[in-house]
Design a protein around this motif. Structure first.
Motif, mmCIF file in Angstrom:
data_model
loop_
_atom_site.group_PDB
_atom_site.id
_atom_site.type_symbol
_atom_site.label_atom_id
_atom_site.label_comp_id
_atom_site.label_asym_id
_atom_site.label_seq_id
_atom_site.Cartn_x
_atom_site.Cartn_y
_atom_site.Cartn_z
ATOM 1 N N GLU A 156 0.805 -1.222 0.000
ATOM 2 C CA GLU A 156 0.000 0.000 0.000
ATOM 3 C C GLU A 156 0.841 1.276 0.000
ATOM 4 N N PRO A 157 1.901 1.398 0.833
ATOM 5 C CA PRO A 157 2.721 2.611 0.757
ATOM 6 C C PRO A 157 3.472 2.724 -0.576
ATOM 7 N N LEU A 158 3.827 1.593 -1.172
ATOM 8 C CA LEU A 158 4.496 1.631 -2.480
ATOM 9 C C LEU A 158 3.552 2.138 -3.564
ATOM 10 N N ILE A 159 2.296 1.726 -3.479
ATOM 11 C CA ILE A 159 1.300 2.211 -4.448
ATOM 12 C C ILE A 159 1.115 3.715 -4.279
ATOM 13 N N ALA A 160 1.026 4.187 -3.040
ATOM 14 C CA ALA A 160 0.879 5.625 -2.790
ATOM 15 C C ALA A 160 2.088 6.398 -3.328
ATOM 16 N N LEU A 161 3.279 5.853 -3.118
ATOM 17 C CA LEU A 161 4.489 6.491 -3.636
ATOM 18 C C LEU A 161 4.469 6.519 -5.167
ATOM 19 N N ALA A 162 4.112 5.400 -5.783
ATOM 20 C CA ALA A 162 4.054 5.340 -7.249
ATOM 21 C C ALA A 162 3.042 6.348 -7.783
ATOM 22 N N GLU A 163 1.948 6.522 -7.083
ATOM 23 C CA GLU A 163 0.938 7.491 -7.507
ATOM 24 C C GLU A 163 1.494 8.917 -7.447
ATOM 25 N N ARG A 164 2.211 9.234 -6.374
ATOM 26 C CA ARG A 164 2.793 10.588 -6.246
ATOM 27 C C ARG A 164 3.867 10.835 -7.306
ATOM 28 N N VAL A 165 4.694 9.835 -7.571
ATOM 29 C CA VAL A 165 5.810 10.004 -8.508
ATOM 30 C C VAL A 165 5.329 10.064 -9.955
ATOM 31 N N THR A 166 4.364 9.209 -10.311
ATOM 32 C CA THR A 166 3.929 9.119 -11.707
ATOM 33 C C THR A 166 2.780 10.058 -12.048
ATOM 34 N N HIS A 167 2.062 10.546 -11.034
ATOM 35 C CA HIS A 167 0.867 11.372 -11.212
ATOM 36 C C HIS A 167 -0.273 10.597 -11.865
ATOM 37 N N LEU A 168 -0.188 9.257 -11.856
ATOM 38 C CA LEU A 168 -1.270 8.417 -12.357
ATOM 39 C C LEU A 168 -2.249 8.162 -11.210
ATOM 40 N N PRO A 169 -3.557 8.239 -11.461
ATOM 41 C CA PRO A 169 -4.536 7.973 -10.404
ATOM 42 C C PRO A 169 -4.655 6.465 -10.152
ATOM 43 N N LEU A 170 -3.862 5.944 -9.230
ATOM 44 C CA LEU A 170 -3.812 4.516 -8.982
ATOM 45 C C LEU A 170 -4.817 4.058 -7.930
ATOM 46 N N ARG A 171 -5.464 5.018 -7.247
ATOM 47 C CA ARG A 171 -6.442 4.698 -6.207
ATOM 48 C C ARG A 171 -7.715 5.506 -6.445
ATOM 49 N N ARG A 172 -8.762 5.104 -5.810
ATOM 50 C CA ARG A 172 -10.027 5.820 -5.883
ATOM 51 C C ARG A 172 -9.853 7.236 -5.343
ATOM 52 N N ALA A 173 -10.423 8.191 -6.033
ATOM 53 C CA ALA A 173 -10.328 9.593 -5.613
ATOM 54 C C ALA A 173 -11.026 9.779 -4.267
ATOM 55 N N GLU A 174 -10.425 10.563 -3.398
ATOM 56 C CA GLU A 174 -10.987 10.846 -2.075
ATOM 57 C C GLU A 174 -12.316 11.582 -2.242
ATOM 58 N N GLY A 175 -13.311 11.177 -1.466
ATOM 59 C CA GLY A 175 -14.566 11.886 -1.444
ATOM 60 C C GLY A 175 -15.437 11.688 -2.679
ATOM 61 N N VAL A 176 -15.136 10.667 -3.495
ATOM 62 C CA VAL A 176 -15.962 10.439 -4.689
ATOM 63 C C VAL A 176 -17.039 9.455 -4.349
#
Length: 176
Positions: A156-176
């Motif tokens: 999970e922290p690796l996915i969050a890091l990959a999302e920040r580095v790549t700017h790809l939306p890898l997780r569900r948007a907050e509050g959607v």
């Protein structure tokens, strides 16, 4: 949700180059496993597709060297090189736009009208797929993490890091 005027980020070039070098068959097995998990966890996906459940959807991330052929009723994904395989519907756009549709990051209509997303073939099937995915409120990162079993806490922290580095939306948007 990011503003619709913000440019859609492209997949990182090293990712595209790496995928070009990989054989296709090993990529299909984990993707099909993920798809079977999604359908088991969200049976409404197939129900919501109705008659379009038997359609073949070519998901074409235009910034990557491959195309996914999605067959929902058979819970199958095959991976192909370009040109896209024969399909009832082709949905094409940058990987970030396609992931953003799944995760609720970007509005599908806005992507279509801005031409960041192209739909060819059976547009009714494409709309049914979009509605089914919207209703399921999928989070691909959470589903992948759940498949990883005891490695979930480390993934999970690796996915969050990959999302920040790549700017790809890898997780569900907050509050959607």
């Amino acid at each position: 949700m990011p503003p619709t005027s913000a440019p859609i980020p492209l997949a990182p070039r090293p990712l595209a180059l790496g995928l070009r070098a990989l054989p296709l068959f090993p990529m299909a097995a984990p993707l099909s496993l993920l798809m079977r998990r999604l359908i088991a966890a969200h049976p409404g996906l197939i129900t919501r597709l109705g008659a379009h459940g038997a359609c073949r959807f070519a998901i074409d991330p235009t910034d990557l060297p491959l195309v996914l052929l999605l067959q929902p009723k058979g819970a199958r994904i095959t991976v192909h090189r370009r040109p896209p395989p024969d399909a009832d519907t082709r949905i094409a756009g940058p990987l970030a736009a396609l992931l953003g549709l799944v995760h609720g990051t970007w509005d599908g209509d806005a992507l279509f009208f801005s031409r960041d997303l192209v739909i060819e073939g059976d547009t009714g099937a494409a709309l049914a797929l979009r509605n089914a995915i919207d209703d399921a409120e999928l989070d691909l990162a959470a589903e992948i993490a759940a498949l990883s079993g005891p490695m979930r806490g480390r993934l999970e922290p690796l996915i969050a890091l990959a999302e920040r580095v790549t700017h790809l939306p890898l997780r569900r948007a907050e509050g959607v």
